[in-house]
Design an enzyme around this catalytic site. Structure first.
Site, PDB file in Angstrom:
ATOM      1  N   ARG A 117     -18.665  -0.053   0.398  1.00  0.00           N
ATOM      2  CA  ARG A 117     -19.115   0.435   1.693  1.00  0.00           C
ATOM      3  C   ARG A 117     -19.085  -0.542   2.840  1.00  0.00           C
ATOM      4  NH1 ARG A 117     -24.559   2.894   0.049  1.00  0.00           N
ATOM      5  NH2 ARG A 117     -24.547   0.845  -0.873  1.00  0.00           N
ATOM      6  N   ASP A 124     -18.016   2.108 -12.023  1.00  0.00           N
ATOM      7  CA  ASP A 124     -19.458   1.902 -11.977  1.00  0.00           C
ATOM      8  C   ASP A 124     -19.963   1.726 -13.397  1.00  0.00           C
ATOM      9  OD1 ASP A 124     -21.824   2.025  -9.912  1.00  0.00           O
ATOM     10  OD2 ASP A 124     -22.527   2.978 -11.742  1.00  0.00           O
TER      11      ASP A 124
HETATM   12  C1  LIG Z   1     -26.579  -1.976 -11.128  1.00  0.00           C
HETATM   13  C2  LIG Z   1     -25.139  -1.569 -10.911  1.00  0.00           C
HETATM   14  C3  LIG Z   1     -24.685  -0.253 -10.592  1.00  0.00           C
HETATM   15  N1  LIG Z   1     -23.300  -0.327 -10.485  1.00  0.00           N
HETATM   16  C4  LIG Z   1     -22.878  -1.607 -10.701  1.00  0.00           C
HETATM   17  C5  LIG Z   1     -24.013  -2.392 -11.001  1.00  0.00           C
HETATM   18  C6  LIG Z   1     -23.979  -3.838 -11.379  1.00  0.00           C
HETATM   19  C7  LIG Z   1     -23.747  -4.688 -10.173  1.00  0.00           C
HETATM   20  C8  LIG Z   1     -24.978  -4.909  -9.344  1.00  0.00           C
HETATM   21  O1  LIG Z   1     -25.953  -5.438  -9.854  1.00  0.00           O
HETATM   22  O2  LIG Z   1     -24.921  -4.541  -8.160  1.00  0.00           O
HETATM   23  C9  LIG Z   1     -21.513  -2.130 -10.729  1.00  0.00           C
HETATM   24  C10 LIG Z   1     -20.547  -1.672  -9.715  1.00  0.00           C
HETATM   25  N2  LIG Z   1     -20.553  -0.520  -8.968  1.00  0.00           N
HETATM   26  C11 LIG Z   1     -19.447  -0.482  -8.190  1.00  0.00           C
HETATM   27  C12 LIG Z   1     -18.624  -1.599  -8.495  1.00  0.00           C
HETATM   28  C13 LIG Z   1     -17.225  -1.709  -7.913  1.00  0.00           C
HETATM   29  C14 LIG Z   1     -16.512  -2.923  -7.874  1.00  0.00           C
HETATM   30  C15 LIG Z   1     -17.008  -3.925  -6.854  1.00  0.00           C
HETATM   31  O3  LIG Z   1     -17.865  -4.765  -7.204  1.00  0.00           O
HETATM   32  O4  LIG Z   1     -16.451  -3.937  -5.727  1.00  0.00           O
HETATM   33  C16 LIG Z   1     -19.335  -2.364  -9.426  1.00  0.00           C
HETATM   34  C17 LIG Z   1     -18.947  -3.696 -10.066  1.00  0.00           C
HETATM   35  C18 LIG Z   1     -19.085   0.582  -7.227  1.00  0.00           C
HETATM   36  C19 LIG Z   1     -20.194   1.315  -6.565  1.00  0.00           C
HETATM   37  N3  LIG Z   1     -21.338   1.809  -7.132  1.00  0.00           N
HETATM   38  C20 LIG Z   1     -22.072   2.485  -6.201  1.00  0.00           C
HETATM   39  C21 LIG Z   1     -21.392   2.416  -4.958  1.00  0.00           C
HETATM   40  C22 LIG Z   1     -21.871   3.058  -3.655  1.00  0.00           C
HETATM   41  C23 LIG Z   1     -21.677   4.537  -3.724  1.00  0.00           C
HETATM   42  C24 LIG Z   1     -20.902   5.091  -2.560  1.00  0.00           C
HETATM   43  O5  LIG Z   1     -20.020   4.412  -2.018  1.00  0.00           O
HETATM   44  O6  LIG Z   1     -21.163   6.270  -2.238  1.00  0.00           O
HETATM   45  C25 LIG Z   1     -20.206   1.708  -5.187  1.00  0.00           C
HETATM   46  C26 LIG Z   1     -19.093   1.416  -4.209  1.00  0.00           C
HETATM   47  C27 LIG Z   1     -23.350   3.205  -6.464  1.00  0.00           C
HETATM   48  C28 LIG Z   1     -24.327   2.447  -7.272  1.00  0.00           C
HETATM   49  N4  LIG Z   1     -24.222   2.222  -8.615  1.00  0.00           N
HETATM   50  C29 LIG Z   1     -25.307   1.479  -9.042  1.00  0.00           C
HETATM   51  C30 LIG Z   1     -26.141   1.244  -7.921  1.00  0.00           C
HETATM   52  C31 LIG Z   1     -27.452   0.493  -7.944  1.00  0.00           C
HETATM   53  C32 LIG Z   1     -25.505   1.832  -6.813  1.00  0.00           C
HETATM   54  C33 LIG Z   1     -25.926   1.727  -5.360  1.00  0.00           C
HETATM   55  C34 LIG Z   1     -26.605   2.893  -4.803  1.00  0.00           C
HETATM   56  C35 LIG Z   1     -26.391   2.925  -3.301  1.00  0.00           C
HETATM   57  O7  LIG Z   1     -26.815   1.971  -2.618  1.00  0.00           O
HETATM   58  O8  LIG Z   1     -25.745   3.867  -2.828  1.00  0.00           O
HETATM   59  C36 LIG Z   1     -25.478   0.982 -10.430  1.00  0.00           C
END
Ligand SMILES: Cc1c2[nH]c(c1CCC(=O)O)Cc1[nH]c(c(CCC(=O)O)c1C)Cc1[nH]c(c(CCC(=O)O)c1C)Cc1[nH]c(c(C)c1CCC(=O)O)C2
Length: 337
Positions: free
Chosen positions: A29, A74
């Site tokens: 994002r 994810d």
């Molecule tokens: C705990 C965890 C998650 N997902 C992930 C973790 C471990 C990394 C960390 O500690 O941040 C890992 C993750 N999630 C995503 C990636 C993509 C690769 C990168 O790092 O660029 C990676 C490596 C895409 C994503 N995963 C997510 C998004 C955002 C969703 C969107 O774009 O609509 C992305 C790009 C959603 C997600 N998924 C998760 C969370 C807490 C969220 C955020 C919620 C929010 O703030 O909207 C679970």
């Protein structure tokens, strides 16, 4: 070919002209081109489309010239593929329809068949054709962090229900973590077999535990994952708030230990002697004026030089409000420092 990839040379501890650099959550994002592509497509749906995964993974590579791409996916993708009813809600994170509370819930979680994440292998093949000397990092969530989402039903500050299960029903806890370790191992092996250069195991929320509890309830399961993945690629292990857990997390079997911003890398180096480190600029520093970013980045590089190898990264993911131009400039700085 692999020998020309800076990230792999750093993971091996080679002496390099400069540290390789990539950013956790570099895809996503903070980039307008990501928001454009994602318009009208659900998060998990986008993860199942190899064309979108390939394009979104490449966006930060093109823009910032980072030394590694991280697969756009994810940590809950393999759980959904194995049949767990969950979704990612924008602005909240993963939400699980029926939280895990008892042995029957654990037994309902089945193993992941490699073919169920075939879309990930397809995306990796597309990416390898595009990436050249840029390394590709595959990843998965570690058993504790996955268990936290499954038991809480969603994101949690204190992980209270998770800990209540862990302390109150250790047999259920260990059975759950064993199943999650199996799913995670399969998910990572699919990525390694498809050709990723390195893997990162995210135990983002392990810092909620004491070292004693981490060793007792978590380490054996994370070790089963890290030791179970074959193929010889470097393994990175990362969590947030893990200053006290660094030696135990290193024992779980990682080649590279990820460090958040709270522990200076020279201090981390003394806690896990002989390990290559990854980190650890505070992601919030990127919201400050450039002079501050530069000063802090140079400090991180100087402290990282005390470790046997250093992969420059943030201490956690890129904040959505980060100006992408600051990331580009930071990569340039690391490459010319
Ligand atoms: C705990 C965890 C998650 N997902 C992930 C973790 C471990 C990394 C960390 O500690 O941040 C890992 C993750 N999630 C995503 C990636 C993509 C690769 C990168 O790092 O660029 C990676 C490596 C895409 C994503 N995963 C997510 C998004 C955002 C969703 C969107 O774009 O609509 C992305 C790009 C959603 C997600 N998924 C998760 C969370 C807490 C969220 C955020 C919620 C929010 O703030 O909207 C679970």
């Amino acid at each position: 070919m692999n020998d020309t990839k800076l990230l792999l040379r750093a993971a091996r501890g080679d002496v390099l002209p400069h540290a390789p650099v990539w950013f956790m959550r570099q895809a996503g994002r903070s980039l307008p081109e990501y928001r454009e592509l994602r318009a009208g497509v659900g998060m998990l749906e986008s993860c199942r489309r190899p064309d979108l995964v390939c394009e979104i993974t490449l966006q930060p590579v093109r823009r910032h010239h980072v030394d590694a791409a991280i697969l756009y996916s994810d940590i809950v993708v393999p759980l959904q593929a194995a049949g767990v009813d969950l979704d990612i809600v924008a602005g909240t994170g993963p939400v699980v329809a029926a939280p895990v509370r008892a042995m029957a819930d654990v037994e309902a979680i089945r193993a992941l068949e490699p073919g169920e994440v075939g879309f990930v292998a397809d995306a990796i093949r597309l990416l390898l054709a595009e990436l050249g000397a840029t390394a590709l990092i595959g990843f998965a969530g570690a058993p504790f962090t996955l268990a936290s989402y499954l038991v809480e039903g969603g994101p949690s500050r204190h992980h209270a229900k998770t800990k209540a299960l862990m302390y109150g029903a250790p047999d259920v806890w260990h059975a759950l973590c064993e199943r999650l370790a199996g799913i995670t191992r399969t998910f990572l092996q699919v990525q390694v077999d498809a050709g990723v250069d390195a893997i990162q195991l995210f135990d983002s929320w392990a810092g909620a535990l004491s070292e004693a509890d981490y060793r007792r309830y978590v380490l054996p399961h994370s070790r089963a994952v890290l030791e179970g993945v074959t193929g010889g690629v470097p393994k990175i292990h990362f969590g947030v708030g893990t200053a006290e857990l660094l030696p135990a997390m290193a024992e779980a079997g990682a080649d590279v230990v990820g460090v958040d911003w709270r522990t200076p890398l020279d201090v981390a180096a003394s806690r896990v002697p002989g390990r290559v480190l990854q980190g650890n600029l505070d992601p919030c520093v990127l919201l400050a004026p450039w002079e501050v970013v530069e000063q802090e980045a140079r400090r991180v590089l100087a402290e990282g030089a005390k470790a046997p190898g250093h992969i420059f990264n943030l201490g956690h993911g890129v904040m959505p409000e980060t100006d992408p131009d600051v990331l580009t400039r930071l990569v340039e700085l690391v490459h010319t420092a």
